[in-house]
Scaffold this motif. Structure first.
Motif, mmCIF file in Angstrom:
data_model
loop_
_atom_site.group_PDB
_atom_site.id
_atom_site.type_symbol
_atom_site.label_atom_id
_atom_site.label_comp_id
_atom_site.label_asym_id
_atom_site.label_seq_id
_atom_site.Cartn_x
_atom_site.Cartn_y
_atom_site.Cartn_z
ATOM 1 N N ILE A 34 22.225 60.666 66.829
ATOM 2 C CA ILE A 34 22.725 60.345 68.172
ATOM 3 C C ILE A 34 21.638 59.646 68.972
ATOM 4 O O ILE A 34 20.498 60.104 69.018
ATOM 5 N N ALA A 37 21.653 59.795 74.399
ATOM 6 C CA ALA A 37 22.174 61.005 75.041
ATOM 7 C C ALA A 37 21.452 61.282 76.353
ATOM 8 O O ALA A 37 22.062 61.742 77.325
ATOM 9 N N GLU A 38 20.155 60.963 76.402
ATOM 10 C CA GLU A 38 19.388 61.229 77.627
ATOM 11 C C GLU A 38 19.852 60.354 78.788
ATOM 12 O O GLU A 38 19.695 60.712 79.945
ATOM 13 N N PRO A 42 25.902 58.603 75.028
ATOM 14 C CA PRO A 42 25.618 58.861 73.613
ATOM 15 C C PRO A 42 26.375 57.901 72.701
ATOM 16 O O PRO A 42 27.525 57.549 72.961
ATOM 17 N N THR A 116 33.700 60.764 73.684
ATOM 18 C CA THR A 116 32.651 60.831 74.702
ATOM 19 C C THR A 116 33.312 60.924 76.071
ATOM 20 O O THR A 116 34.453 60.485 76.253
ATOM 21 N N PRO A 121 26.125 63.721 78.408
ATOM 22 C CA PRO A 121 25.173 63.396 77.341
ATOM 23 C C PRO A 121 25.582 63.900 75.958
ATOM 24 O O PRO A 121 24.962 63.550 74.978
ATOM 25 N N LEU A 122 26.643 64.709 75.883
ATOM 26 C CA LEU A 122 27.069 65.267 74.599
ATOM 27 C C LEU A 122 28.431 64.709 74.181
ATOM 28 O O LEU A 122 29.226 64.287 75.026
#
Length: 176
Positions: A34, A37-38, A42, A116, A121-122
């Protein structure tokens, strides 16, 4: 159908099946694929969604899940099919109509999609609950589920193709 069942049961390729069983399987951490994400965006390789959903489904297949049934709750044991869906194979739903008097059967089916969410972020898992009606005849049947004797946890999901008869094809070409 017999060819599919024979291959599924491994009679045709016993040597290949033994090689697969002896192979070393790597279980990489999917999170390592991945990116972004930050930032809240993502993304992962194209195969990631299918593999992540498949892994989740495989873990869930070993558990009982509650399904509402009127005032009570049924605990259903799920089986995974070869497309990554969960099927309530051992727990049929039965309904009967009055006019005409007819009884139909179905199994619960759960499909999973990795999605998404904006700013999240996940990855999220979207569950698509449906039914698969069980046909009493081959006409218009699109899918067959086959249970393998040795492996009671996985069902072979096989598409059924229908062809027109030669008489119908000739009649269509002749304009009939």
């Amino acid at each position: 159908m017999s060819t599919a069942v024979r291959e599924w049961q491994g009679r045709g390729h016993q040597h290949a099946c033994s090689l697969l069983a002896a192979a070393e399987v790597e279980h990489p951490n999917l999170a390592s694929y991945i990116r972004g994400a930050e930032d809240g965006t993502p993304h992962a390789p194209g195969w990631f969604d299918r593999i992540a959903a498949w892994n989740f489904t495989q873990r869930l297949a070993h558990r009982f899940l509650p399904v509402p049934d009127g005032p009570r709750i049924r605990r259903i044991r799920w089986r995974m099919d070869t497309q990554g869906s969960l099927i309530s194979w051992d727990d049929l739903t039965k309904r009967t109509t009055l006019k005409p008097k007819c009884t139909g059967y179905a199994v619960h089916k759960l499909d999973f999609r990795v999605v998404t969410q904006p700013g999240e972020p996940l990855f999220a898992l979207h569950v698509l609950p449906t039914f698969s009606r069980l046909a009493t005849h081959w006409a218009s049947t699109r899918t067959a589920f086959i249970e393998q004797g040795a492996n009671k946890n996985t069902l072979l999901r096989m598409p059924i193709g229908h062809t027109t008869s030669s008489f119908t094809a000739v009649a269509r070409r002749a304009g009939g």
